[in-house]
Write a protein that holds these residues in place. Structure first.
Motif, PDB file in Angstrom:
ATOM      1  N   GLN A 130       0.823  -1.200   0.000  1.00 16.09           N
ATOM      2  CA  GLN A 130       0.000   0.000   0.000  1.00 16.09           C
ATOM      3  C   GLN A 130       0.861   1.256   0.000  1.00 16.09           C
ATOM      4  O   GLN A 130       0.515   2.259  -0.569  1.00 16.09           O
ATOM      5  CB  GLN A 130      -0.924  -0.017   1.216  1.00 16.09           C
ATOM      6  CG  GLN A 130      -1.982  -1.090   1.066  1.00 16.09           C
ATOM      7  CD  GLN A 130      -2.761  -1.323   2.334  1.00 16.09           C
ATOM      8  OE1 GLN A 130      -2.454  -0.706   3.354  1.00 16.09           O
ATOM      9  NE2 GLN A 130      -3.745  -2.183   2.263  1.00 16.09           N
ATOM     10  N   GLN A 131       1.993   1.130   0.639  1.00 16.24           N
ATOM     11  CA  GLN A 131       2.950   2.227   0.701  1.00 16.24           C
ATOM     12  C   GLN A 131       3.353   2.679  -0.705  1.00 16.24           C
ATOM     13  O   GLN A 131       3.383   3.853  -0.990  1.00 16.24           O
ATOM     14  CB  GLN A 131       4.184   1.727   1.463  1.00 16.24           C
ATOM     15  CG  GLN A 131       5.102   2.817   1.942  1.00 16.24           C
ATOM     16  CD  GLN A 131       4.507   3.560   3.114  1.00 16.24           C
ATOM     17  OE1 GLN A 131       3.898   2.956   3.976  1.00 16.24           O
ATOM     18  NE2 GLN A 131       4.664   4.870   3.128  1.00 16.24           N
ATOM     19  N   THR A 132       3.620   1.711  -1.586  1.00 21.98           N
ATOM     20  CA  THR A 132       4.129   2.025  -2.912  1.00 21.98           C
ATOM     21  C   THR A 132       3.151   2.854  -3.727  1.00 21.98           C
ATOM     22  O   THR A 132       3.531   3.810  -4.387  1.00 21.98           O
ATOM     23  CB  THR A 132       4.423   0.726  -3.683  1.00 21.98           C
ATOM     24  OG1 THR A 132       5.068  -0.149  -2.789  1.00 21.98           O
ATOM     25  CG2 THR A 132       5.299   0.990  -4.857  1.00 21.98           C
ATOM     26  N   THR A 133       1.857   2.478  -3.668  1.00 19.02           N
ATOM     27  CA  THR A 133       0.858   3.210  -4.424  1.00 19.02           C
ATOM     28  C   THR A 133       0.814   4.660  -3.974  1.00 19.02           C
ATOM     29  O   THR A 133       0.699   5.570  -4.767  1.00 19.02           O
ATOM     30  CB  THR A 133      -0.516   2.551  -4.236  1.00 19.02           C
ATOM     31  OG1 THR A 133      -0.358   1.161  -4.416  1.00 19.02           O
ATOM     32  CG2 THR A 133      -1.513   3.078  -5.221  1.00 19.02           C
ATOM     33  N   LYS A 134       0.936   4.871  -2.671  1.00 15.84           N
ATOM     34  CA  LYS A 134       0.927   6.234  -2.143  1.00 15.84           C
ATOM     35  C   LYS A 134       2.128   7.009  -2.660  1.00 15.84           C
ATOM     36  O   LYS A 134       2.014   8.159  -3.030  1.00 15.84           O
ATOM     37  CB  LYS A 134       0.928   6.188  -0.613  1.00 15.84           C
ATOM     38  CG  LYS A 134      -0.477   5.920  -0.095  1.00 15.84           C
ATOM     39  CD  LYS A 134      -0.596   6.206   1.385  1.00 15.84           C
ATOM     40  CE  LYS A 134      -1.965   5.838   1.884  1.00 15.84           C
ATOM     41  NZ  LYS A 134      -1.940   4.858   2.965  1.00 15.84           N
ATOM     42  N   ASP A 135       3.286   6.323  -2.687  1.00 14.14           N
ATOM     43  CA  ASP A 135       4.494   6.990  -3.173  1.00 14.14           C
ATOM     44  C   ASP A 135       4.277   7.541  -4.581  1.00 14.14           C
ATOM     45  O   ASP A 135       4.693   8.644  -4.899  1.00 14.14           O
ATOM     46  CB  ASP A 135       5.662   6.010  -3.214  1.00 14.14           C
ATOM     47  CG  ASP A 135       6.165   5.697  -1.829  1.00 14.14           C
ATOM     48  OD1 ASP A 135       6.917   4.738  -1.709  1.00 14.14           O
ATOM     49  OD2 ASP A 135       5.782   6.420  -0.889  1.00 14.14           O
ATOM     50  N   LEU A 136       3.625   6.741  -5.414  1.00 11.99           N
ATOM     51  CA  LEU A 136       3.422   7.130  -6.797  1.00 11.99           C
ATOM     52  C   LEU A 136       2.530   8.370  -6.884  1.00 11.99           C
ATOM     53  O   LEU A 136       2.736   9.237  -7.724  1.00 11.99           O
ATOM     54  CB  LEU A 136       2.792   5.954  -7.559  1.00 11.99           C
ATOM     55  CG  LEU A 136       3.149   5.807  -9.021  1.00 11.99           C
ATOM     56  CD1 LEU A 136       4.639   5.852  -9.238  1.00 11.99           C
ATOM     57  CD2 LEU A 136       2.589   4.507  -9.544  1.00 11.99           C
ATOM     58  N   SER A 137       1.549   8.469  -5.998  1.00 10.97           N
ATOM     59  CA  SER A 137       0.651   9.628  -6.063  1.00 10.97           C
ATOM     60  C   SER A 137       1.356  10.894  -5.575  1.00 10.97           C
ATOM     61  O   SER A 137       0.917  12.001  -5.861  1.00 10.97           O
ATOM     62  CB  SER A 137      -0.624   9.364  -5.265  1.00 10.97           C
ATOM     63  OG  SER A 137      -0.327   9.374  -3.890  1.00 10.97           O
ATOM     64  N   ASP A 138       2.436  10.732  -4.836  1.00  9.68           N
ATOM     65  CA  ASP A 138       3.206  11.899  -4.382  1.00  9.68           C
ATOM     66  C   ASP A 138       4.237  12.331  -5.423  1.00  9.68           C
ATOM     67  O   ASP A 138       4.828  13.397  -5.294  1.00  9.68           O
ATOM     68  CB  ASP A 138       3.950  11.568  -3.079  1.00  9.68           C
ATOM     69  CG  ASP A 138       2.963  11.399  -1.929  1.00  9.68           C
ATOM     70  OD1 ASP A 138       1.835  11.915  -2.060  1.00  9.68           O
ATOM     71  OD2 ASP A 138       3.322  10.749  -0.939  1.00  9.68           O
ATOM     72  N   ALA A 139       4.483  11.471  -6.419  1.00 12.17           N
ATOM     73  CA  ALA A 139       5.533  11.767  -7.392  1.00 12.17           C
ATOM     74  C   ALA A 139       5.146  12.970  -8.252  1.00 12.17           C
ATOM     75  O   ALA A 139       3.965  13.178  -8.543  1.00 12.17           O
ATOM     76  CB  ALA A 139       5.766  10.550  -8.286  1.00 12.17           C
ATOM     77  N   SER A 140       6.147  13.732  -8.643  1.00 10.96           N
ATOM     78  CA  SER A 140       5.877  14.895  -9.493  1.00 10.96           C
ATOM     79  C   SER A 140       5.657  14.419 -10.923  1.00 10.96           C
ATOM     80  O   SER A 140       5.966  13.277 -11.273  1.00 10.96           O
ATOM     81  CB  SER A 140       7.059  15.846  -9.448  1.00 10.96           C
ATOM     82  OG  SER A 140       8.132  15.293 -10.177  1.00 10.96           O
ATOM     83  N   LEU A 141       5.144  15.315 -11.757  1.00  8.51           N
ATOM     84  CA  LEU A 141       4.921  14.982 -13.161  1.00  8.51           C
ATOM     85  C   LEU A 141       6.215  14.530 -13.846  1.00  8.51           C
ATOM     86  O   LEU A 141       6.227  13.572 -14.608  1.00  8.51           O
ATOM     87  CB  LEU A 141       4.355  16.204 -13.896  1.00  8.51           C
ATOM     88  CG  LEU A 141       2.858  16.434 -13.742  1.00  8.51           C
ATOM     89  CD1 LEU A 141       2.492  17.815 -14.228  1.00  8.51           C
ATOM     90  CD2 LEU A 141       2.067  15.381 -14.497  1.00  8.51           C
ATOM     91  N   GLU A 142       7.303  15.248 -13.553  1.00  9.49           N
ATOM     92  CA  GLU A 142       8.585  14.889 -14.176  1.00  9.49           C
ATOM     93  C   GLU A 142       9.020  13.496 -13.746  1.00  9.49           C
ATOM     94  O   GLU A 142       9.507  12.702 -14.551  1.00  9.49           O
ATOM     95  CB  GLU A 142       9.697  15.891 -13.791  1.00  9.49           C
ATOM     96  CG  GLU A 142       9.571  17.244 -14.441  1.00  9.49           C
ATOM     97  CD  GLU A 142       8.701  18.195 -13.638  1.00  9.49           C
ATOM     98  OE1 GLU A 142       8.074  17.742 -12.659  1.00  9.49           O
ATOM     99  OE2 GLU A 142       8.645  19.389 -13.995  1.00  9.49           O
ATOM    100  N   GLU A 143       8.839  13.219 -12.449  1.00  7.97           N
ATOM    101  CA  GLU A 143       9.229  11.899 -11.957  1.00  7.97           C
ATOM    102  C   GLU A 143       8.402  10.813 -12.630  1.00  7.97           C
ATOM    103  O   GLU A 143       8.936   9.798 -13.073  1.00  7.97           O
ATOM    104  CB  GLU A 143       9.051  11.829 -10.424  1.00  7.97           C
ATOM    105  CG  GLU A 143      10.170  12.511  -9.661  1.00  7.97           C
ATOM    106  CD  GLU A 143       9.827  12.764  -8.195  1.00  7.97           C
ATOM    107  OE1 GLU A 143      10.688  13.299  -7.503  1.00  7.97           O
ATOM    108  OE2 GLU A 143       8.696  12.455  -7.777  1.00  7.97           O
ATOM    109  N   LEU A 144       7.109  11.090 -12.730  1.00  7.44           N
ATOM    110  CA  LEU A 144       6.227  10.094 -13.350  1.00  7.44           C
ATOM    111  C   LEU A 144       6.645   9.795 -14.783  1.00  7.44           C
ATOM    112  O   LEU A 144       6.648   8.645 -15.215  1.00  7.44           O
ATOM    113  CB  LEU A 144       4.766  10.586 -13.347  1.00  7.44           C
ATOM    114  CG  LEU A 144       4.035  10.560 -12.018  1.00  7.44           C
ATOM    115  CD1 LEU A 144       2.646  11.162 -12.179  1.00  7.44           C
ATOM    116  CD2 LEU A 144       3.919   9.136 -11.484  1.00  7.44           C
TER     117      LEU A 144
END
Lengths: 193, 683
Positions: free
Chosen positions: B44-58
């Protein structure tokens, strides 16, 4: 080599299962530490994260929300490729005071009431018809199909070098009263219109 | 911390413990539960990390692509299973046999020397895998003396170098000729698209097993270069065979006689439409079963196999035409010394060596063209020149190798037409004529009707014929003086009829089910000749098999995927006194699940296999069994480092495979619980 029991095919050189599982456990814990550095993800997990970002970097006309606390609706039209990813990523999130709500839509009339409408690649054949019927609605249309922005869609996902990129049709968005932030435009791979 | 991971890992002392711990399987379950819990918490932690990522990171995160083979398999004019590199890694498959075990309709028999595959109830003891055709990137590897396809650790390619395996059930001689009798297995190796620069892999496991691999792949403008080498070494187990439980034979206990080692080199060059591939493979296995009357507990009893080939392929399309051509040269060798007890007590043990030497050249040209909308015609021709098919015994004394020399020529022509009569209805028809310089000609057709009904339903009706050519060891056996030649030996024939339904269930599930009937005639069997008290291979006997299979497979977008299948086949010979065939399990069930424990970087692969009771050569049977395997795979350091741990036969089930005619044992015990740790780095 000593044989301690009479079982046929006595096993030689086998580490005890408990020890190996202990080692596996340690590996799991060590890997947990490495998680943050992993720059890979599932395609639709990533696209879900992008949809969440579109909600943050697009401004809708105030008329599209019934009140300041009305939810921002993200809809999926066609075969849902996200599974639980989209719900997981938007869970308990708010954008400018609007809670995020994810729903699957079947009806094009209902689709008009969405803020972000993801049109799955299963709808490729009737894409033109869908975009046609959305005319005048203030939904941000997001496609997953080659040629989507050329046909009048607003944002389209493309895969390039195994990375998720997107194209933006600025004109199509502005015609519907949507403002796309320059931040979003600067990351877009291609901006038309 | 991550960088130190592999070395820390290996420094843990691997002290052998001989006595089995009590409650071992309980602790397996307990630990597995802990792993699942801790991992899902992290997930569950990982999914949250992705939502915090910036557009550039994504936009810089790499994507895992999902395979799209499921659709193509339902279009095929046969029952097809595809196993991908991803599944090979996540289920911890060690060789091609492990892959085949997991597939509906297939089962595997190991006599601690070679590994044999049975398909749809047919796995006659004493055969050499000559009723399946194995291809590496389209190049046939069944050798030209025994017709043998290697599938166990003796298989020619490191399983890590496989991109995918396509398994086609049913007769396919209409396209491939001989050996495409029960199934065709096409192994597609990785190319520079899938290997980026260096890849190093090391594994260690139970029974003193170590394996190392180094692979280099690079695309230099138009030239793709891929080189890979593998070394494997296993001390094996100390085994007990009750048949030899006498003081003179060390009470049936044999040690240091289960050793195995192999080496593989694979090189693939691609340049525009050309592919040049070279392969070198050699494998050595000590035979612990004392087969062919060998002295028990003697490590001099071994088999050394080697196979090399070089193959040049060319693909080109002009307009509506598609050209496919390849030519290759193969060399296969076997050296099998057998220590035999002296005739007079007190004399030294005699070492007699059976050996074969096969060389052959192949050439094939295939053109296909869309005749009109929805109609594709393929025409092809193949030549196989068996330059050398020599076999013989080196008797010691007099220490002279006097092989029986053989050669033969095979020419073939084939045609196939795929005709989409309507948008729902496709007809696939093919026929192939093979001419052998030994026995003459044979013609084999295939017909498939595919109907795509409304919704997600596909119906298939399949009919096919195939042949299995008599092999040199059958027409002119030269392993001892007790065999008579039979130059008039004819090929075996099979006729098969199958009906299938493939049904998509929503977007995540697929159901596939079929019923089939196989009729095999002119079976080549060893017959005793009254006149001279010798043996001879003759076309004698037939067999039938009637069966059904059903498989449910599913895939969720978060990486959770799996399949469960059940097979039942009744294989029999209605002219024999004991109609049920030996080594033929009635029911089989398989379960495979990949569970993403932590998104995209930690996976569990769980496998279960059930096999029904099988008759042995002597009156009797080996019992049914179920075996479970578990693999945990972690991708770390940004997919630059993979760490995998596997437990095979987790519950330590004691089970047996039937012995072969040359084995003194009627049943041969298989491995109990074993472990493997594998580390793969990419840079």
């Amino acid at each position: 080599m000593r044989i301690l029991n009479s079982t046929p095919a006595t096993i030689k050189g086998m580490p005890s299962p408990r020890r190996v599982l202990w080692v596996m456990g340690v590996v799991v814990l060590l890997l947990s530490g490495a998680r943050a550095q992993s720059p890979t993800a599932g395609e639709y997990q990533l696209k879900a994260a992008f949809l969440f970002n579109f909600a943050k970097f697009v401004e809708w006309p105030p008329s599209s929300f019934s009140d300041a606390s009305a939810p921002l609706r993200i809809c999926v039209l066609g075969q849902d490729p996200f599974g639980e990813e989209l719900r997981n990523i938007t869970k308990d999130k708010t954008v400018n005071g609007h809670k995020l709500e994810v729903s699957q839509v079947l009806d094009l009339q209902v689709a008009r009431t969405c803020h972000i409408l993801f049109i799955a690649s299963s709808e490729t054949a009737r894409l033109k018809q869908i975009l046609e019927s959305l005319r005048g609605a203030d939904a941000l249309t997001v496609g997953d199909t080659k040629g989507f922005v050329e046909q009048g869609g607003m944002i389209n996902f493309v895969l390039e070098n195994n990375r998720v990129q997107f194209e933006v049709n600025r004109k199509a968005a502005e015609q519907c009263g949507l403002k796309i932030s320059s931040k979003l435009l600067s990351v877009a791979k291609l901006v038309v219109g | 911390m991550c960088g130190r991971l592999p070395t820390d890992f290996l420094e843990i002392p691997w002290r052998p413990t001989l006595a089995r711990r009590r409650g071992g399987s309980q602790s397996v379950v307990r630990w597995f539960a802990i792993l699942v819990l801790s991992a899902s918490a992290a997930s569950q932690q990982t999914t949250k990390d992705l939502s915090d990522a910036s557009l550039e990171e994504l936009s810089n995160i790499q994507v895992y692509s999902a395979s799209k083979h499921m659709q193509s398999a339902s279009e095929a004019p046969a029952s097809v299973t595809v196993v991908t590199a991803d599944e090979i890694q996540k289920y911890g498959y060690r060789n091609l046999a492990d892959i085949l075990r997991s597939v509906p309709g297939f089962y595997v028999t190991y006599d601690r020397d070679y590994t044999f595959v049975g398909v749809r109830g047919f796995g006659r003891l004493g055969d050499w895998n000559s009723r399946i055709l194995v291809l590496i990137d389209g190049h046939r590897i069944n050798n030209n003396v025994l017709g043998q396809a290697m599938i166990g650790n003796e298989f020619l390619v490191d399983v890590d170098m496989i991109e995918r395996v396509e398994i086609v059930r049913g007769p396919s001689s209409s396209l491939y000729g001989a050996n495409a009798f029960l199934a065709v297995i096409n192994v597609i190796t990785r190319t520079t698209k899938q290997v980026k620069d260096w890849e190093l892999s090391y594994q260690t496991g139970s029974f003193g097993t170590n394996e190392g691999r180094a692979t280099y792949g690079h695309q230099f403008r138009d030239l793709g270069v891929l080189l890979s080498g593998t070394f494997y070494d296993s001390q094996g187990q100390t085994l007990f065979f009750p048949e030899f439980n006498t003081p003179a034979n060390n009470n049936g206990i044999t040690s240091d006689t289960d050793y195995e080692s192999y080496k593989h080199i694979l090189a693939t060059l691609t340049f525009h439409g050309f592919t040049l591939q070279g392969l070198f493979s050699t494998r050595e296995k000590i035979v612990p079963t004392a087969y062919f009357g060998a002295v028990f507990n003697d490590p001099a009893d071994l088999n050394i196999d080697s196979h090399q080939f070089v193959n040049l392929g060319y693909q080109h399309s002009v307009g509506k035409w598609q050209l496919d051509a390849h030519t290759g040269y193969d060399q296969a060798r076997l050296q099998g010394p057998v220590p035999e007890a002296p005739l007079m007590p007190g004399d030294p043990v005699v070492l007699n060596t059976f050996s074969f030497r096969g060389n052959w050249w192949t050439g094939e040209v295939k053109v296909s063209r869309d005749l009109f909308e929805g109609n594709r015609l393929t025409l092809g021709s193949e030549v196989r020149d068996n330059l050398r098919q020599d076999q013989g015994e080196l008797l010691n004394p007099p220490n002279v190798f006097s092989p029986e020399l053989n050669r033969s020529l095979i020419t073939a022509f084939y045609a196939q037409d795929e005709f989409a009569i309507t948008h729902r209805f496709t007809l696939n028809a093919g026929v192939r004529y093979d001419h052998y310089s030994t026995f003459g000609g044979t013609t084999n057709p295939r017909l498939a009707l595919i109907y795509r009904a409304a919704g997600q339903t596909t119906l298939k009706m399949l009919y096919g014929n195939a042949f299995s050519a008599p092999d040199v060891y059958q027409t002119s056996p030269n392993f001892g003086t007790f065999y008579d030649d039979n130059p008039k030996l004819q090929p075996e024939h099979i006729q098969s009829l199958e009906g299938r339904v493939e049904q998509g269930l929503g977007q995540h599930f697929q159901l596939s089910s079929g019923v089939y009937h196989n009729q095999i005639d002119d079976l080549i069997s060893l017959v005793s000749i009254a006149a001279d008290q010798n043996f001879q291979y003759q076309n004698d006997g037939s067999a039938q098999a009637t069966g059904m299979d059903v498989e449910l497979s599913g895939r969720a977008s978060n990486g959770l995927q799996g399949k469960a299948s059940f097979d039942y086949v009744h294989a029999y010979n209605d002219t024999a006194a004991h109609p049920t065939l030996d080594n033929s399990p009635g029911p089989m069930a398989k379960l495979n699940v990949i569970i993403p424990l932590v998104d995209q970087w930690l996976f569990a692969g769980v496998e279960g296999q059930f096999l029904g009771r099988r008759l042995t050569l002597l009156p009797g049977s080996v019992g049914s069994y179920q075996v479970f395997n578990l693999t945990l795979l972690g991708h770390t350091v940004g997919k630059h480092l993979d760490v995998a741990g596997s437990v095979f036969n987790v519950l330590d089930k004691k089970y047996f495979d039937p012995g072969r005619p040359e084995d003194p044992e009627n049943a041969i015990q298989q491995d109990g619980r074993s472990l493997r740790i594998k580390i793969t780095g990419r840079f």
